[in-house]
Design an enzyme around this catalytic site. Structure first.
Site, PDB file in Angstrom:
ATOM      1  N   HIS A  40       0.839  -1.202   0.000  1.00 58.66           N
ATOM      2  CA  HIS A  40       0.000   0.000   0.000  1.00 58.66           C
ATOM      3  C   HIS A  40       0.873   1.252   0.000  1.00 58.66           C
ATOM      4  O   HIS A  40       0.639   2.189  -0.765  1.00 58.66           O
ATOM      5  CB  HIS A  40      -0.898   0.045   1.247  1.00 58.66           C
ATOM      6  CG  HIS A  40      -1.931  -1.018   1.309  1.00 58.66           C
ATOM      7  ND1 HIS A  40      -2.141  -1.786   2.435  1.00 58.66           N
ATOM      8  CD2 HIS A  40      -2.841  -1.445   0.398  1.00 58.66           C
ATOM      9  CE1 HIS A  40      -3.123  -2.630   2.212  1.00 58.66           C
ATOM     10  NE2 HIS A  40      -3.566  -2.447   0.976  1.00 58.66           N
ATOM     11  N   LYS A  97     -16.392  -6.940   6.979  1.00 60.09           N
ATOM     12  CA  LYS A  97     -15.089  -7.574   6.803  1.00 60.09           C
ATOM     13  C   LYS A  97     -14.464  -8.052   8.110  1.00 60.09           C
ATOM     14  O   LYS A  97     -13.424  -8.664   8.095  1.00 60.09           O
ATOM     15  CB  LYS A  97     -14.124  -6.629   6.090  1.00 60.09           C
ATOM     16  CG  LYS A  97     -14.362  -6.553   4.601  1.00 60.09           C
ATOM     17  CD  LYS A  97     -13.157  -5.964   3.941  1.00 60.09           C
ATOM     18  CE  LYS A  97     -13.250  -6.137   2.437  1.00 60.09           C
ATOM     19  NZ  LYS A  97     -12.024  -5.785   1.761  1.00 60.09           N
ATOM     20  N   ARG A 132      -2.167  -6.710  -8.609  1.00 58.38           N
ATOM     21  CA  ARG A 132      -1.060  -7.632  -8.370  1.00 58.38           C
ATOM     22  C   ARG A 132      -1.094  -8.818  -9.325  1.00 58.38           C
ATOM     23  O   ARG A 132      -0.061  -9.365  -9.659  1.00 58.38           O
ATOM     24  CB  ARG A 132      -1.119  -8.170  -6.927  1.00 58.38           C
ATOM     25  CG  ARG A 132      -0.936  -7.117  -5.874  1.00 58.38           C
ATOM     26  CD  ARG A 132      -1.266  -7.682  -4.531  1.00 58.38           C
ATOM     27  NE  ARG A 132      -2.655  -8.162  -4.564  1.00 58.38           N
ATOM     28  CZ  ARG A 132      -3.472  -8.182  -3.537  1.00 58.38           C
ATOM     29  NH1 ARG A 132      -3.065  -7.797  -2.367  1.00 58.38           N
ATOM     30  NH2 ARG A 132      -4.705  -8.609  -3.651  1.00 58.38           N
ATOM     31  N   SER A 160      -3.089  -7.552   2.689  1.00 55.30           N
ATOM     32  CA  SER A 160      -3.391  -7.445   4.121  1.00 55.30           C
ATOM     33  C   SER A 160      -3.799  -8.795   4.689  1.00 55.30           C
ATOM     34  O   SER A 160      -3.435  -9.147   5.811  1.00 55.30           O
ATOM     35  CB  SER A 160      -4.519  -6.430   4.346  1.00 55.30           C
ATOM     36  OG  SER A 160      -4.099  -5.135   4.011  1.00 55.30           O
TER      37      SER A 160
END
Length: 163
Positions: free
Chosen positions: A20, A44, A93, A131
């Protein structure tokens, strides 16, 4: 007067990673203003509260003069309108990221035709980093020193000591 380019980098950032930070730093070099926007999203089940994530991101980006860290809830397009921003930053990614991010970008464009999405690739060193993986490695007692900013590592150490 030249046009100012404000870009919003939205996400849960739970926790913020060096991946990040890599994108934030590179965006700060390219755009007039970068707004790191922490999504308030209870579904989440976050490890860190929104305030903790805001604090970690503000600490990690404190030397970047054109970076602001804020939180938002609801639609990203509405937040972008309130901030008078026309650009959204998303990191890609892998192909699987692209498929999801393409759908989101097209939906955002449908909801707000003037909003553009800018995709950036992370530095090679962070191309695998998420994460979710950081939390998993940390939860199993692994070394996360090279995966997260120092402030995040400290906060994770504090959480470990509390449990």
């Amino acid at each position: 007067m030249p046009k100012r380019h404000t870009i919003i980098y939205p996400g849960s950032f739970d926790p913020p990673t060096n991946g990040h930070l890599d994108l934030i730093e590179r965006a700060a070099a390219l755009f007039d203003e970068v707004i790191v926007a922490v999504l308030i999203h209870d579904r989440k089940n976050p490890l860190f509260t929104v305030d903790e994530r805001l604090d970690m991101l503000r600490t990690a980006t404190s030397e970047l003069q054109n970076v602001q860290v804020e939180c938002f809830e609801g639609l990203l397009v509405d937040f972008a309108r309130r901030k008078d921003a026309r650009l959204i930053l998303r990191g890609i990614r892998a192909v699987s990221d692209y498929e999801y991010e393409l759908q989101m970008a097209l939906m955002n464009r449908k909801l707000s035709p003037s909003l553009e999405t800018v995709f950036m690739l992370p530095a090679e060193a962070y191309s695998y980093l998420s994460s979710r993986l950081v939390k998993e490695v940390w939860g199993l007692g692994g070394d996360i020193h090279e995966l997260v900013p120092a402030v995040v590592e400290q906060r994770l150490d504090q959480k470990r000591k509390k449990t």
